[in-house]
Motif scaffolding. Structure first.
Motif, PDB file in Angstrom:
ATOM      1  N   SER A  55       0.826  -1.204   0.000  1.00 39.92           N
ATOM      2  CA  SER A  55       0.000   0.000   0.000  1.00 39.92           C
ATOM      3  C   SER A  55       0.862   1.256   0.000  1.00 39.92           C
ATOM      4  O   SER A  55       0.563   2.236  -0.703  1.00 39.92           O
ATOM      5  CB  SER A  55      -0.931  -0.001   1.213  1.00 39.92           C
ATOM      6  OG  SER A  55      -1.744   1.152   1.224  1.00 39.92           O
ATOM      7  N   ILE A  56       1.946   1.244   0.777  1.00 38.53           N
ATOM      8  CA  ILE A  56       2.838   2.409   0.822  1.00 38.53           C
ATOM      9  C   ILE A  56       3.477   2.648  -0.539  1.00 38.53           C
ATOM     10  O   ILE A  56       3.551   3.787  -1.018  1.00 38.53           O
ATOM     11  CB  ILE A  56       3.911   2.208   1.907  1.00 38.53           C
ATOM     12  CG1 ILE A  56       3.263   2.176   3.301  1.00 38.53           C
ATOM     13  CG2 ILE A  56       4.962   3.313   1.844  1.00 38.53           C
ATOM     14  CD1 ILE A  56       4.225   1.823   4.414  1.00 38.53           C
ATOM     15  N   MET A  57       3.931   1.585  -1.193  1.00 37.98           N
ATOM     16  CA  MET A  57       4.552   1.737  -2.508  1.00 37.98           C
ATOM     17  C   MET A  57       3.531   2.171  -3.550  1.00 37.98           C
ATOM     18  O   MET A  57       3.876   2.879  -4.506  1.00 37.98           O
ATOM     19  CB  MET A  57       5.222   0.436  -2.928  1.00 37.98           C
ATOM     20  CG  MET A  57       6.458   0.094  -2.121  1.00 37.98           C
ATOM     21  SD  MET A  57       7.679   1.430  -2.059  1.00 37.98           S
ATOM     22  CE  MET A  57       8.040   1.660  -3.798  1.00 37.98           C
ATOM     23  N   ALA A  58       2.280   1.768  -3.387  1.00 36.53           N
ATOM     24  CA  ALA A  58       1.239   2.279  -4.279  1.00 36.53           C
ATOM     25  C   ALA A  58       1.084   3.781  -4.100  1.00 36.53           C
ATOM     26  O   ALA A  58       0.868   4.519  -5.071  1.00 36.53           O
ATOM     27  CB  ALA A  58      -0.086   1.564  -4.003  1.00 36.53           C
ATOM     28  N   GLY A  59       1.210   4.257  -2.858  1.00 34.39           N
ATOM     29  CA  GLY A  59       1.170   5.689  -2.609  1.00 34.39           C
ATOM     30  C   GLY A  59       2.353   6.407  -3.242  1.00 34.39           C
ATOM     31  O   GLY A  59       2.200   7.485  -3.829  1.00 34.39           O
ATOM     32  N   VAL A  60       3.551   5.809  -3.133  1.00 35.84           N
ATOM     33  CA  VAL A  60       4.729   6.398  -3.770  1.00 35.84           C
ATOM     34  C   VAL A  60       4.547   6.446  -5.282  1.00 35.84           C
ATOM     35  O   VAL A  60       4.899   7.433  -5.942  1.00 35.84           O
ATOM     36  CB  VAL A  60       5.992   5.595  -3.394  1.00 35.84           C
ATOM     37  CG1 VAL A  60       7.208   6.097  -4.159  1.00 35.84           C
ATOM     38  CG2 VAL A  60       6.247   5.676  -1.892  1.00 35.84           C
ATOM     39  N   ASN A  61       3.980   5.386  -5.826  1.00 36.44           N
ATOM     40  CA  ASN A  61       3.705   5.351  -7.265  1.00 36.44           C
ATOM     41  C   ASN A  61       2.776   6.490  -7.673  1.00 36.44           C
ATOM     42  O   ASN A  61       3.020   7.181  -8.680  1.00 36.44           O
ATOM     43  CB  ASN A  61       3.097   3.995  -7.626  1.00 36.44           C
ATOM     44  CG  ASN A  61       2.783   3.864  -9.100  1.00 36.44           C
ATOM     45  OD1 ASN A  61       1.760   4.359  -9.564  1.00 36.44           O
ATOM     46  ND2 ASN A  61       3.637   3.191  -9.833  1.00 36.44           N
ATOM     47  N   GLN A  62       1.732   6.716  -6.903  1.00 37.63           N
ATOM     48  CA  GLN A  62       0.803   7.793  -7.211  1.00 37.63           C
ATOM     49  C   GLN A  62       1.456   9.166  -7.056  1.00 37.63           C
ATOM     50  O   GLN A  62       1.171  10.091  -7.817  1.00 37.63           O
ATOM     51  CB  GLN A  62      -0.433   7.697  -6.310  1.00 37.63           C
ATOM     52  CG  GLN A  62      -1.340   6.525  -6.646  1.00 37.63           C
ATOM     53  CD  GLN A  62      -1.843   6.600  -8.066  1.00 37.63           C
ATOM     54  OE1 GLN A  62      -2.434   7.593  -8.485  1.00 37.63           O
ATOM     55  NE2 GLN A  62      -1.590   5.548  -8.838  1.00 37.63           N
ATOM     56  N   ILE A  63       2.348   9.300  -6.084  1.00 37.66           N
ATOM     57  CA  ILE A  63       3.081  10.561  -5.923  1.00 37.66           C
ATOM     58  C   ILE A  63       3.886  10.862  -7.182  1.00 37.66           C
ATOM     59  O   ILE A  63       3.888  11.992  -7.690  1.00 37.66           O
ATOM     60  CB  ILE A  63       3.995  10.486  -4.686  1.00 37.66           C
ATOM     61  CG1 ILE A  63       3.164  10.556  -3.394  1.00 37.66           C
ATOM     62  CG2 ILE A  63       5.029  11.606  -4.704  1.00 37.66           C
ATOM     63  CD1 ILE A  63       3.984  10.354  -2.139  1.00 37.66           C
ATOM     64  N   ILE A  64       4.565   9.854  -7.709  1.00 39.40           N
ATOM     65  CA  ILE A  64       5.388  10.056  -8.898  1.00 39.40           C
ATOM     66  C   ILE A  64       4.522  10.389 -10.106  1.00 39.40           C
ATOM     67  O   ILE A  64       4.851  11.291 -10.895  1.00 39.40           O
ATOM     68  CB  ILE A  64       6.245   8.806  -9.158  1.00 39.40           C
ATOM     69  CG1 ILE A  64       7.269   8.631  -8.036  1.00 39.40           C
ATOM     70  CG2 ILE A  64       6.949   8.896 -10.513  1.00 39.40           C
ATOM     71  CD1 ILE A  64       8.067   7.356  -8.130  1.00 39.40           C
ATOM     72  N   MET A  65       3.397   9.686 -10.264  1.00 35.08           N
ATOM     73  CA  MET A  65       2.526   9.957 -11.411  1.00 35.08           C
ATOM     74  C   MET A  65       1.933  11.372 -11.340  1.00 35.08           C
ATOM     75  O   MET A  65       1.895  12.094 -12.331  1.00 35.08           O
ATOM     76  CB  MET A  65       1.405   8.924 -11.466  1.00 35.08           C
ATOM     77  CG  MET A  65       1.858   7.492 -11.730  1.00 35.08           C
ATOM     78  SD  MET A  65       2.734   7.282 -13.287  1.00 35.08           S
ATOM     79  CE  MET A  65       4.433   7.137 -12.698  1.00 35.08           C
ATOM     80  N   LEU A  66       1.491  11.775 -10.172  1.00 35.60           N
ATOM     81  CA  LEU A  66       0.959  13.132 -10.019  1.00 35.60           C
ATOM     82  C   LEU A  66       2.054  14.173 -10.187  1.00 35.60           C
ATOM     83  O   LEU A  66       1.805  15.270 -10.707  1.00 35.60           O
ATOM     84  CB  LEU A  66       0.285  13.279  -8.656  1.00 35.60           C
ATOM     85  CG  LEU A  66      -1.039  12.531  -8.471  1.00 35.60           C
ATOM     86  CD1 LEU A  66      -1.557  12.700  -7.052  1.00 35.60           C
ATOM     87  CD2 LEU A  66      -2.080  13.019  -9.467  1.00 35.60           C
ATOM     88  N   SER A  67       3.266  13.849  -9.746  1.00 33.91           N
ATOM     89  CA  SER A  67       4.380  14.779  -9.938  1.00 33.91           C
ATOM     90  C   SER A  67       4.639  15.002 -11.420  1.00 33.91           C
ATOM     91  O   SER A  67       4.876  16.132 -11.854  1.00 33.91           O
ATOM     92  CB  SER A  67       5.642  14.233  -9.262  1.00 33.91           C
ATOM     93  OG  SER A  67       5.469  14.126  -7.863  1.00 33.91           O
ATOM     94  N   LEU A  68       4.588  13.944 -12.195  1.00 36.01           N
ATOM     95  CA  LEU A  68       4.801  14.086 -13.637  1.00 36.01           C
ATOM     96  C   LEU A  68       3.717  14.942 -14.283  1.00 36.01           C
ATOM     97  O   LEU A  68       4.003  15.782 -15.139  1.00 36.01           O
ATOM     98  CB  LEU A  68       4.850  12.710 -14.297  1.00 36.01           C
ATOM     99  CG  LEU A  68       6.230  12.060 -14.388  1.00 36.01           C
ATOM    100  CD1 LEU A  68       6.120  10.615 -14.823  1.00 36.01           C
ATOM    101  CD2 LEU A  68       7.117  12.836 -15.348  1.00 36.01           C
ATOM    102  N   SER A  69       2.474  14.725 -13.865  1.00 36.59           N
ATOM    103  CA  SER A  69       1.394  15.522 -14.454  1.00 36.59           C
ATOM    104  C   SER A  69       1.517  16.988 -14.070  1.00 36.59           C
ATOM    105  O   SER A  69       1.245  17.879 -14.878  1.00 36.59           O
ATOM    106  CB  SER A  69       0.035  14.978 -14.011  1.00 36.59           C
ATOM    107  OG  SER A  69      -0.155  15.144 -12.616  1.00 36.59           O
ATOM    108  N   MET A  70       1.961  17.264 -12.860  1.00 34.48           N
ATOM    109  CA  MET A  70       2.084  18.648 -12.408  1.00 34.48           C
ATOM    110  C   MET A  70       3.319  19.315 -12.994  1.00 34.48           C
ATOM    111  O   MET A  70       3.332  20.526 -13.222  1.00 34.48           O
ATOM    112  CB  MET A  70       2.144  18.689 -10.880  1.00 34.48           C
ATOM    113  CG  MET A  70       2.029  20.083 -10.303  1.00 34.48           C
ATOM    114  SD  MET A  70       0.438  20.831 -10.678  1.00 34.48           S
ATOM    115  CE  MET A  70       0.688  22.477 -10.022  1.00 34.48           C
ATOM    116  N   VAL A  71       4.358  18.540 -13.255  1.00 28.24           N
ATOM    117  CA  VAL A  71       5.572  19.109 -13.822  1.00 28.24           C
ATOM    118  C   VAL A  71       5.293  19.715 -15.191  1.00 28.24           C
ATOM    119  O   VAL A  71       5.837  20.756 -15.552  1.00 28.24           O
ATOM    120  CB  VAL A  71       6.664  18.024 -13.904  1.00 28.24           C
ATOM    121  CG1 VAL A  71       7.722  18.383 -14.928  1.00 28.24           C
ATOM    122  CG2 VAL A  71       7.299  17.817 -12.548  1.00 28.24           C
ATOM    123  N   VAL A  72       4.428  19.072 -15.969  1.00 29.96           N
ATOM    124  CA  VAL A  72       4.069  19.610 -17.279  1.00 29.96           C
ATOM    125  C   VAL A  72       3.366  20.955 -17.110  1.00 29.96           C
ATOM    126  O   VAL A  72       3.645  21.919 -17.830  1.00 29.96           O
ATOM    127  CB  VAL A  72       3.181  18.609 -18.035  1.00 29.96           C
ATOM    128  CG1 VAL A  72       2.688  19.206 -19.343  1.00 29.96           C
ATOM    129  CG2 VAL A  72       3.947  17.320 -18.302  1.00 29.96           C
TER     130      VAL A  72
END
Length: 303
Positions: A207-224
């Protein structure tokens, strides 16, 4: 009723001005630290030849999952090189890694605290709802006011935008650990800290790694989106393509974002794979047995 209006916007502007005047030194320090970390990581990714970076990422993917992920990682990065977006992609990757690392460092301890304290959970939940539902562009305005234009406000906006799922999934994972297992640890005299480290965190790791995964995906979307405030990288390329109505450039930058997202998604997902955890545990046990056997063989025999 025509003149009835709550001056909420004016209050927020006054608060922002007050924080800028009182805590300006703190924002400058944060900007300097984040800027230095970002510049260092960017230099580390851009300075070596592209094939060296590809080999490093492919080797890491092979260690994490196997040759299939290593091959996919190498091909994805090679595609970025072939569409001439390598430096922009490395700029974006540096920004994502810094922002995601900070968001993870904040979200996991807060999630653990919320899981172990119901009062904290009740306070944190509406804050997370606010962070997740407010439009992404709204984060950019105070970030520009406090940190100026460039990569740093993009990182700050990305951190605020991305940390909510990390907190939620960490809390969910800790709360989802079987109560009987925790009680068994308590019965054997384990301290709360040891129960957290050796029981709750390992069992909540998926579950924690799923949260880290979502952090990275949202970071990519926000970086754009952060490319609009001068963050550069692939976000800047997409903004430039939008201004020129350049479909080709937009597609090349967009497919580069997709490649980075897929690689980071597979890498973080692999860490939560139970099969990998078992393989690592078996390898560690085998290594310990070999060390023990070597120690026994070195014991001198009397006589």
């Amino acid at each position: 009723m025509e003149n009835l209006r709550l001056p909420l916007g004016q209050w927020v502007e006054a608060l922002v001005d007050f924080l800028g005047d009182v805590l300006g030194w703190l924002f400058d320090a944060i900007s300097s630290v984040l800027g230095a970390v970002y510049d260092g990581l960017e230099w580390l990714l851009v300075s070596p030849p592209f094939w060296a970076i590809i080999i490093v990422f492919a080797a890491f993917a092979f260690w994490v999952k196997g040759w299939k992920l290593a091959l996919g990682t190498a091909l994805g990065l090679l595609l970025i090189v072939l569409v001439d977006q390598w430096e922009a992609a490395m700029d974006t990757l540096a920004l994502v890694l810094v922002a995601a690392a900070i968001a993870t460092a904040i979200s996991i301890p807060v999630g653990i605290w919320a899981a172990r304290n119901d009062h904290v959970s009740r306070v944190v939940r509406p804050v997370l709802d606010f962070l997740q539902t407010i439009p992404a562009f709204v984060y950019l305005i105070p970030a520009i006011v406090f940190f100026g234009v460039g990569a740093v406000p993009g990182m700050i906006a990305t951190i605020l935008f991305a940390l909510a799922p990390g907190v939620r999934l960490t809390e969910l994972g800790i709360r989802g650990v079987d109560a009987e297992v925790v009680e068994a640890g308590q019965a054997f005299g384990a301290t709360p800290g040891r129960i957290l480290r050796q029981i709750q965190l390992p069992l909540a790791l998926p579950s924690i790694m799923a949260g880290v995964n979502q952090i990275i995906m949202l970071s990519l979307s926000m970086v754009v989106i952060s490319g609009m405030v001068g963050a550069g990288g692939l976000g800047g390329e997409i903004v430039r393509a939008l201004g020129r109505i350049n479909i080709g450039l937009a597609f090349e930058a967009g497919i580069s974002v997709v490649m980075i997202a897929m690689i980071l998604d597979r890498l973080t997902s692999a860490f939560a794979d139970p099969d990998r955890s078992r393989r690592v545990s078996k390898a560690r046990s085998a290594r310990d047995k070999q060390d023990a056997a070597g120690s026994v063989s070195r014991i001198p025999v009397a006589g």
